[in-house]
Write a protein that holds these residues in place. Sequence first.
Motif, PDB file in Angstrom:
ATOM      1  N   SER A   1       0.877  -1.173  -0.027  1.00 23.58           N
ATOM      2  CA  SER A   1      -0.086  -0.058  -0.022  1.00 23.58           C
ATOM      3  C   SER A   1       0.881   1.188   0.060  1.00 23.58           C
ATOM      4  N   ASP A   2       0.354   2.457  -0.538  1.00 25.91           N
ATOM      5  CA  ASP A   2       0.966   3.623  -0.420  1.00 25.91           C
ATOM      6  C   ASP A   2       0.715   4.319   0.980  1.00 25.91           C
ATOM      7  N   GLY A   3       0.987   5.632   0.667  1.00 22.00           N
ATOM      8  CA  GLY A   3       0.876   6.371   2.282  1.00 22.00           C
ATOM      9  C   GLY A   3      -0.701   6.941   2.248  1.00 22.00           C
ATOM     10  N   SER A   4      -1.480   6.539   1.296  1.00 19.04           N
ATOM     11  CA  SER A   4      -2.826   7.026   1.360  1.00 19.04           C
ATOM     12  C   SER A   4      -3.633   6.655   2.398  1.00 19.04           C
ATOM     13  N   PRO A   5      -3.720   5.572   2.832  1.00 24.58           N
ATOM     14  CA  PRO A   5      -3.014   4.144   2.260  1.00 24.58           C
ATOM     15  C   PRO A   5      -4.261   3.540   1.670  1.00 24.58           C
ATOM     16  N   ARG A   6      -3.800   3.285   0.491  1.00 24.17           N
ATOM     17  CA  ARG A   6      -4.770   2.321  -0.531  1.00 24.17           C
ATOM     18  C   ARG A   6      -3.793   1.249  -1.236  1.00 24.17           C
ATOM     19  N   PRO A   7      -4.163   0.060  -1.476  1.00 24.13           N
ATOM     20  CA  PRO A   7      -3.294  -0.861  -2.234  1.00 24.13           C
ATOM     21  C   PRO A   7      -2.691  -0.620  -3.411  1.00 24.13           C
ATOM     22  N   LEU A   8      -1.632  -0.948  -3.732  1.00 27.76           N
ATOM     23  CA  LEU A   8      -1.037  -1.061  -4.966  1.00 27.76           C
ATOM     24  C   LEU A   8      -0.933  -2.261  -5.752  1.00 27.76           C
ATOM     25  N   SER A   9      -0.967  -3.397  -5.002  1.00 29.31           N
ATOM     26  CA  SER A   9      -0.727  -4.740  -5.554  1.00 29.31           C
ATOM     27  C   SER A   9      -1.284  -5.861  -4.444  1.00 29.31           C
ATOM     28  N   VAL A  10      -1.741  -6.890  -5.035  1.00 24.11           N
ATOM     29  CA  VAL A  10      -2.354  -7.807  -4.070  1.00 24.11           C
ATOM     30  C   VAL A  10      -1.752  -9.040  -4.508  1.00 24.11           C
ATOM     31  N   LEU A  11      -1.810 -10.208  -3.640  1.00 17.73           N
ATOM     32  CA  LEU A  11      -1.293 -11.524  -3.932  1.00 17.73           C
ATOM     33  C   LEU A  11      -2.008 -12.328  -2.967  1.00 17.73           C
ATOM     34  N   ILE A  12      -2.576 -13.666  -3.804  1.00 17.10           N
ATOM     35  CA  ILE A  12      -3.413 -14.479  -2.740  1.00 17.10           C
ATOM     36  C   ILE A  12      -2.566 -15.826  -2.785  1.00 17.10           C
ATOM     37  N   THR A  13      -2.328 -16.332  -1.292  1.00 15.28           N
ATOM     38  CA  THR A  13      -1.535 -17.465  -1.298  1.00 15.28           C
ATOM     39  C   THR A  13      -2.531 -18.539  -0.347  1.00 15.28           C
ATOM     40  N   PRO A  14      -2.129 -19.718   0.056  1.00 12.89           N
ATOM     41  CA  PRO A  14      -2.727 -20.329   0.927  1.00 12.89           C
ATOM     42  C   PRO A  14      -2.252 -19.961   2.516  1.00 12.89           C
ATOM     43  N   GLY A  15      -2.910 -20.093   3.487  1.00 15.14           N
ATOM     44  CA  GLY A  15      -2.788 -19.165   4.728  1.00 15.14           C
ATOM     45  C   GLY A  15      -1.589 -19.558   5.260  1.00 15.14           C
ATOM     46  N   GLN A  16      -0.895 -20.737   5.198  1.00 11.39           N
ATOM     47  CA  GLN A  16       0.108 -20.939   6.041  1.00 11.39           C
ATOM     48  C   GLN A  16       1.546 -20.777   5.222  1.00 11.39           C
ATOM     49  N   TRP A  17       1.335 -20.074   4.161  1.00 11.10           N
ATOM     50  CA  TRP A  17       2.498 -19.497   3.532  1.00 11.10           C
ATOM     51  C   TRP A  17       3.477 -18.364   4.185  1.00 11.10           C
ATOM     52  N   GLY A  18       4.594 -18.366   4.226  1.00 16.49           N
ATOM     53  CA  GLY A  18       5.249 -17.208   4.847  1.00 16.49           C
ATOM     54  C   GLY A  18       5.100 -16.031   4.092  1.00 16.49           C
ATOM     55  N   ASP A  19       5.674 -14.793   4.823  1.00 12.48           N
ATOM     56  CA  ASP A  19       5.604 -13.506   4.171  1.00 12.48           C
ATOM     57  C   ASP A  19       6.899 -13.227   3.224  1.00 12.48           C
ATOM     58  N   ALA A  20       8.025 -13.566   3.860  1.00 13.82           N
ATOM     59  CA  ALA A  20       9.336 -13.386   3.249  1.00 13.82           C
ATOM     60  C   ALA A  20       9.243 -13.596   1.639  1.00 13.82           C
ATOM     61  N   PRO A  21       9.092 -15.001   1.733  1.00 16.59           N
ATOM     62  CA  PRO A  21       9.223 -15.301   0.269  1.00 16.59           C
ATOM     63  C   PRO A  21       8.300 -14.823  -0.782  1.00 16.59           C
ATOM     64  N   GLN A  22       7.415 -13.947  -0.105  1.00 14.91           N
ATOM     65  CA  GLN A  22       6.208 -13.298  -1.153  1.00 14.91           C
ATOM     66  C   GLN A  22       6.742 -12.013  -1.418  1.00 14.91           C
ATOM     67  N   LEU A  23       7.614 -11.317  -0.885  1.00 17.43           N
ATOM     68  CA  LEU A  23       7.962  -9.888  -0.899  1.00 17.43           C
ATOM     69  C   LEU A  23       8.268  -9.517  -2.394  1.00 17.43           C
ATOM     70  N   ILE A  24       9.136 -10.350  -3.072  1.00 15.68           N
ATOM     71  CA  ILE A  24       9.346  -9.869  -4.359  1.00 15.68           C
ATOM     72  C   ILE A  24       8.127  -9.844  -5.222  1.00 15.68           C
ATOM     73  N   THR A  25       7.623 -11.110  -5.175  1.00 17.39           N
ATOM     74  CA  THR A  25       6.227 -11.000  -5.909  1.00 17.39           C
ATOM     75  C   THR A  25       5.223  -9.994  -5.826  1.00 17.39           C
ATOM     76  N   VAL A  26       5.333  -9.607  -4.633  1.00 16.74           N
ATOM     77  CA  VAL A  26       4.081  -8.452  -4.301  1.00 16.74           C
ATOM     78  C   VAL A  26       4.751  -7.203  -5.077  1.00 16.74           C
ATOM     79  N   LEU A  27       6.186  -6.911  -4.777  1.00 15.16           N
ATOM     80  CA  LEU A  27       6.477  -5.619  -5.227  1.00 15.16           C
ATOM     81  C   LEU A  27       6.614  -5.726  -6.884  1.00 15.16           C
ATOM     82  N   ASP A  28       6.795  -6.657  -7.535  1.00 13.66           N
ATOM     83  CA  ASP A  28       6.828  -6.778  -8.870  1.00 13.66           C
ATOM     84  C   ASP A  28       5.523  -6.630  -9.530  1.00 13.66           C
ATOM     85  N   ARG A  29       4.590  -6.957  -8.778  1.00 17.35           N
ATOM     86  CA  ARG A  29       3.165  -6.737  -9.315  1.00 17.35           C
ATOM     87  C   ARG A  29       2.704  -5.329  -9.295  1.00 17.35           C
TER      88      ARG A  29
END
Length: 286
Positions: free
Chosen positions: A143-171
Amino acid sequence: MLSRWAQLEPHLPTNVGRGGRWHCHRRVINGILFRLRTGLPWRDLPLHFGKWQTVYDRHRRWSADGTWERIWRAVLAAADAAGRIDWSVVSVDSTVCRAHQHAAGAHRRPAYRGDRRCPAKHRSDEAVGRSRGGLTTKIHLASDGSPRPLSVLITPGQWGDAPQLITVLDRIRVPRPAGGRPRTRPDHVCGDKAYSSRRNRRYLRRRQIQHTIPERRDQRANRRRRGSRGGRPTAFDRARHARRNEVERCINALKGSRAVATRYDKRAYVFHGTVTLAALRLWLRP
């Protein structure tokens, strides 16, 4: 300030190819937004929105072919041109949504490729995870400082956060109305300890993105134990890190929609369309 419908109408599809044109976009979209806000079953939609099957089919089709995603990008481009996107600090975080029992049990098979309304292949896990608390789905977002979302990613609930950072920013891809490459790089990225990893920091340095991510205690102890080979301590800006509340407020705004707070959609691509529509609705607010 343009009304929400005036911002949305120019980006809507005008026809479906063979078979004629769409009818009454506004009525159907109002039905989709009503279900998004209330989370009620599609069959229980009030009659003044038309046939529930028509409302559901249009939402499912636009989730599958990326129509909601394209509309969201167009609205983001207009907001960026008007200076409404705060690129100074982009925060990343995730939230877990409880999946209703009706969201489980999807067939693990690819969709029929001849049907253009469906994606070529479903996720094998349908973004439904199992844990001690039951069925869950995780939403990763920036999200930006508005705050409003700039990108979203859906994964299973048990997945960790760190491995998804690059994918979220690339979106993050905000088109430029005047032409040229879309903007993909924020000025600064902020995250919590869950995103602390050498891989993520190396990725941010390679893209020349400043970041404020606190180092975990075990990582700090391991770095000190290695001495000079462990590298320098990570920089930490306490004032910037305090702005992490912006992404948390963004999550709270998204979960104001009951169809996002609890996942009722069986297919992952339909739920992704639901979350995308909730994000689009936030950007249409004045």
